[in-house]
Design a protein around this motif. Structure first.
Motif, mmCIF file in Angstrom:
data_model
loop_
_atom_site.group_PDB
_atom_site.id
_atom_site.type_symbol
_atom_site.label_atom_id
_atom_site.label_comp_id
_atom_site.label_asym_id
_atom_site.label_seq_id
_atom_site.Cartn_x
_atom_site.Cartn_y
_atom_site.Cartn_z
ATOM 1 N N ALA A 5 24.417 -41.263 -7.134
ATOM 2 C CA ALA A 5 24.412 -42.001 -5.862
ATOM 3 C C ALA A 5 23.100 -41.836 -5.105
ATOM 4 C CB ALA A 5 25.594 -41.573 -4.999
ATOM 5 N N ALA A 6 22.505 -40.654 -5.126
ATOM 6 C CA ALA A 6 21.249 -40.439 -4.395
ATOM 7 C C ALA A 6 20.078 -41.177 -5.053
ATOM 8 C CB ALA A 6 20.942 -38.946 -4.313
ATOM 9 N N THR A 7 20.096 -41.301 -6.373
ATOM 10 C CA THR A 7 19.026 -42.002 -7.086
ATOM 11 C C THR A 7 19.134 -43.505 -6.889
ATOM 12 O OG1 THR A 7 19.061 -40.249 -8.749
ATOM 13 C CG2 THR A 7 17.920 -42.268 -9.348
ATOM 14 N N PHE A 8 20.355 -44.001 -6.735
ATOM 15 C CA PHE A 8 20.603 -45.437 -6.593
ATOM 16 C C PHE A 8 21.405 -45.702 -5.318
ATOM 17 C CE2 PHE A 8 20.306 -44.351 -11.089
ATOM 18 C CZ PHE A 8 19.262 -45.168 -11.483
ATOM 19 N N PRO A 9 20.798 -45.484 -4.144
ATOM 20 C CA PRO A 9 21.566 -45.531 -2.893
ATOM 21 C C PRO A 9 22.090 -46.909 -2.501
ATOM 22 C CG PRO A 9 19.228 -45.278 -2.437
ATOM 23 C CD PRO A 9 19.393 -45.148 -3.925
ATOM 24 N N THR A 10 21.460 -47.991 -2.950
ATOM 25 C CA THR A 10 21.918 -49.327 -2.556
ATOM 26 C C THR A 10 22.897 -49.937 -3.546
ATOM 27 O OG1 THR A 10 20.093 -50.454 -3.675
ATOM 28 C CG2 THR A 10 19.733 -49.782 -1.369
ATOM 29 N N CYS A 11 23.100 -49.300 -4.686
ATOM 30 C CA CYS A 11 23.978 -49.861 -5.721
ATOM 31 C C CYS A 11 25.431 -49.824 -5.294
ATOM 32 C CB CYS A 11 23.822 -49.086 -7.019
ATOM 33 S SG CYS A 11 22.186 -49.252 -7.706
#
Length: 191
Positions: free
Chosen positions: A81-87
């Motif tokens: 989640a932190a690596t891909f916050p807008t997904c």
């Protein structure tokens, strides 16, 4: 260089044969299934792109795919989640080349943000694009087209005689809706 051809069947069910318009309602969502087939170029020499235009028919029932899989829209795993916050949707690629693709399904399109490749030596390797790459933009109709680009770089940890390996991805995607109609594949027909 080995080329890989991918056929992904993502379709809109339309009553009759009216020209379809893809909109936000066509976004991949959590729980959606997509049947996918990958064909390597050695087997793809007899595949023709097919005709452009309205109300076309394409029949690929005799096509032999190297990899057949069902990819599934799933929630973004918490560890990414932190690596891909807008997904807001991840794609579980099953036996495809990476374990997850991370996407943003929004009001103006469907965007690819990066992925996680499970390396047998180094474990999960996440890569995020510096800007999301549009797979589809809404509304998408016959004769719509766009070009989008993305860039990502990441390093594998050190291994053996190497202190690290640096991987750089640059993607240029050209999308053209140059036809609509009926597509027949080995797993079914979509209109």
């Amino acid at each position: 260089m080995k080329k890989v051809y991918t056929v992904i069947a993502m379709f809109v069910f339309v009553e009759g044969f009216a020209q379809p318009t893809l909109t936000q309602a066509n976004n991949l969502s959590i729980g959606d299934f997509i049947q996918s087939g990958v064909m390597y170029s050695a087997l793809a020499t007899n595949i023709q792109q097919g005709l452009a235009g309205p109300s076309q028919s394409w029949n690929f029932t005799t096509t032999s795919f190297d990899i057949m899989d069902t990819i599934i829209g799933v929630p973004v795993p918490p560890q990414y989640a932190a690596t891909f916050p807008t997904c807001n949707v991840a794609i579980d690629n099953g036996s495809m080349s990476q374990d997850y693709s991370f996407c943003t399904a929004g009001s103006n399109g469907f965007y690819f943000d990066g992925g996680v490749y499970i390396d047998p030596n180094f474990g999960p390797q996440a890569y995020a694009y510096s800007n999301s790459i549009a797979n589809l933009k809404w509304p998408m109709t016959y004769n719509s087209s766009f070009v989008d680009t993305g860039y990502s770089d990441w390093k594998f940890p050190s291994s053996g005689p190497y202190d690290s390996t640096w991987q750089i991805f640059t993607m240029v995607e050209t999308v053209s809706a140059d036809a609509w109609g009926t597509l027949t594949l080995t797993w079914g027909t979509e209109t």
